[in-house]
Design a protein around this motif. Structure first.
Motif, short mmCIF file in Angstrom:
data_model
loop_
_atom_site.label_atom_id
_atom_site.label_comp_id
_atom_site.label_asym_id
_atom_site.label_seq_id
_atom_site.Cartn_x
_atom_site.Cartn_y
_atom_site.Cartn_z
N ASP A 2 -0.54 -16.55 -29.58
CA ASP A 2 0.00 -15.31 -30.15
C ASP A 2 0.73 -14.49 -29.07
N GLU A 3 0.21 -14.52 -27.85
CA GLU A 3 0.86 -13.81 -26.73
C GLU A 3 2.25 -14.40 -26.44
N LEU A 4 2.34 -15.73 -26.46
CA LEU A 4 3.63 -16.38 -26.21
C LEU A 4 4.60 -16.15 -27.36
N ASP A 5 4.07 -16.13 -28.58
CA ASP A 5 4.91 -15.86 -29.75
C ASP A 5 5.52 -14.47 -29.67
N ALA A 6 4.72 -13.49 -29.26
CA ALA A 6 5.22 -12.12 -29.12
C ALA A 6 6.26 -12.05 -28.00
N ALA A 7 6.05 -12.81 -26.92
CA ALA A 7 7.01 -12.80 -25.82
C ALA A 7 8.35 -13.37 -26.24
N LEU A 8 8.36 -14.38 -27.10
CA LEU A 8 9.62 -14.95 -27.56
C LEU A 8 10.37 -13.99 -28.48
N ARG A 9 9.64 -13.11 -29.17
CA ARG A 9 10.30 -12.12 -30.03
C ARG A 9 11.06 -11.09 -29.19
N THR A 10 10.48 -10.69 -28.06
CA THR A 10 11.11 -9.71 -27.16
C THR A 10 10.99 -10.23 -25.73
N PRO A 11 11.78 -11.23 -25.34
CA PRO A 11 11.62 -11.85 -24.02
C PRO A 11 12.03 -10.91 -22.88
N VAL A 12 11.29 -10.98 -21.78
CA VAL A 12 11.64 -10.21 -20.57
C VAL A 12 12.91 -10.77 -19.96
N HIS A 13 12.99 -12.10 -19.85
CA HIS A 13 14.19 -12.77 -19.36
C HIS A 13 14.71 -13.68 -20.48
N PRO A 14 16.02 -13.77 -20.66
CA PRO A 14 16.57 -14.58 -21.76
C PRO A 14 16.25 -16.07 -21.56
N PRO A 15 15.99 -16.78 -22.65
CA PRO A 15 15.68 -18.21 -22.54
C PRO A 15 16.94 -19.03 -22.25
N PHE A 16 16.75 -20.16 -21.61
CA PHE A 16 17.84 -21.13 -21.43
C PHE A 16 17.26 -22.52 -21.53
N LEU A 17 18.12 -23.49 -21.84
CA LEU A 17 17.68 -24.85 -22.17
C LEU A 17 17.77 -25.75 -20.95
N GLY A 18 16.84 -25.55 -20.03
CA GLY A 18 16.76 -26.39 -18.84
C GLY A 18 17.49 -25.84 -17.64
N ARG A 19 18.71 -25.36 -17.83
CA ARG A 19 19.49 -24.74 -16.76
C ARG A 19 20.02 -23.41 -17.25
N ARG A 20 20.27 -22.49 -16.31
CA ARG A 20 20.75 -21.16 -16.70
C ARG A 20 22.10 -21.21 -17.39
N SER A 21 22.87 -22.26 -17.13
CA SER A 21 24.19 -22.38 -17.77
C SER A 21 24.11 -22.92 -19.19
N CYS A 22 22.90 -23.11 -19.72
CA CYS A 22 22.72 -23.71 -21.05
C CYS A 22 21.96 -22.75 -21.97
N PRO A 23 22.62 -21.73 -22.53
CA PRO A 23 21.94 -20.81 -23.44
C PRO A 23 21.72 -21.45 -24.81
N PRO A 24 20.69 -21.04 -25.53
CA PRO A 24 20.47 -21.57 -26.88
C PRO A 24 21.49 -21.03 -27.88
N ALA A 25 21.79 -21.83 -28.90
CA ALA A 25 22.74 -21.41 -29.93
C ALA A 25 22.08 -20.54 -30.98
N ARG A 26 20.78 -20.68 -31.16
CA ARG A 26 20.04 -19.92 -32.16
C ARG A 26 18.73 -19.43 -31.53
N PRO A 27 18.03 -18.49 -32.19
CA PRO A 27 16.74 -18.05 -31.65
C PRO A 27 15.81 -19.24 -31.41
N VAL A 28 15.09 -19.20 -30.31
CA VAL A 28 14.22 -20.31 -29.93
C VAL A 28 12.95 -20.34 -30.78
N ARG A 29 12.41 -19.19 -31.09
CA ARG A 29 11.13 -19.14 -31.81
C ARG A 29 11.26 -19.69 -33.23
N LEU A 30 10.33 -20.59 -33.59
CA LEU A 30 10.23 -21.06 -34.97
C LEU A 30 9.04 -20.41 -35.67
#
Length: 245
Positions: free
Chosen positions: A112-140
């Motif tokens: 639940d703590e991780l789920d809340a963090a994905l809703r309002t992340p401190v740092h934006p998520p990226f897909l392996g490298r910083r140059s690879c941002p996600p196309a849609r919200p990561v949280r399912l």
């Protein structure tokens, strides 16, 4: 126990397990170290905090390949920030147009703590490298009372519409799942992506056991396709020929 599921979908992804120096490869699916790093960044965890990392690394991890994508290669050049000297040419590999469902299993409070963090992340998520941002919200979402294997079976197929269209005549789809092996499971492979430290001066990873299996999920568009192909034309062009005989 609960399971948090994530959709990893972007134009480019890169999940290196043994990438070093000027040649940076990528695995064919997200690594545990990469996904744990994504969650740690969402929580705002300090890179050198090995104690907090150990909490996340203890989660059981699995990934489902919903859309495998294609491996592409890129060459990059750079100059030293201080001396401006040319650096060696860097060869980097990426996965293009891939979609994955990743899942972590653990105690309800941590999930639940991780789920809340994905809703309002401190740092934006990226897909392996910083140059690879996600196309849609990561949280399912969170699957309470489920285990890792069950959550990876139950999550709907996340492939892109254009990719699903290419499999439109299949009512169910068989997908590959890579998940952490249980204590008594045989036939597991070893992958060095169990994170021990993300600190820049002593980044370390250990081996973990991975089981490969296949799951079957419904095609979300199959019913509409079946109805369209089963439609009978109002006019039968062979009726006149049959009457004359």
């Amino acid at each position: 126990m609960s399971v948090l599921t994530l959709r990893l979908d972007g134009p480019l992804q890169a999940w290196g397990a043994s990438a070093r120096f000027a040649r940076r490869t990528t695995e064919s699916a997200p690594t545990k170290s990469g996904v744990i790093g994504l969650l740690a960044a969402a929580c705002g965890m300090d890179r050198s905090d090995d104690t907090q990392l150990a909490r996340l690394a203890a989660l059981r991890f699995g990934v489902r390949i919903d859309q495998p994508g294609a491996r592409v290669r890129d060459y990059q050049t750079a100059r030293h920030q201080i001396t401006t000297a040319s650096m060696p040419v860097s060869e980097r590999y990426y996965l293009a147009d891939a979609v994955f469902v990743a899942a972590v299993e653990g105690a309800d409070e941590l999930i639940d703590e991780l789920d809340a963090a994905l809703r309002t992340p401190v740092h934006p998520p990226f897909l392996g490298r910083r140059s690879c941002p996600p196309a849609r919200p990561v949280r399912l979402g969170v699957h309470h009372g489920a285990n890792l294997a069950q959550a990876l079976r139950d999550e709907p197929w996340q492939a892109a519409p254009w990719y699903r269209k290419g499999h439109s005549r299949q009512p169910t789809i068989h997908l590959t799942v890579l998940r952490e092996a249980g204590p008594d499971e045989d036939g597991a492979d070893l992958l060095r992506d169990q994170p021990l430290s993300f600190a820049a001066d002593h980044r370390r990873h250990a081996l973990r056991s991975v089981v490969t299996e296949r799951v079957e999920v419904p095609h979300p568009d199959a019913q509409a396709v079946t109805a369209a192909t089963a439609r009978v034309p109002e006019h039968d062009p062979l009726a006149a020929l049959e009457e004359s005989n």
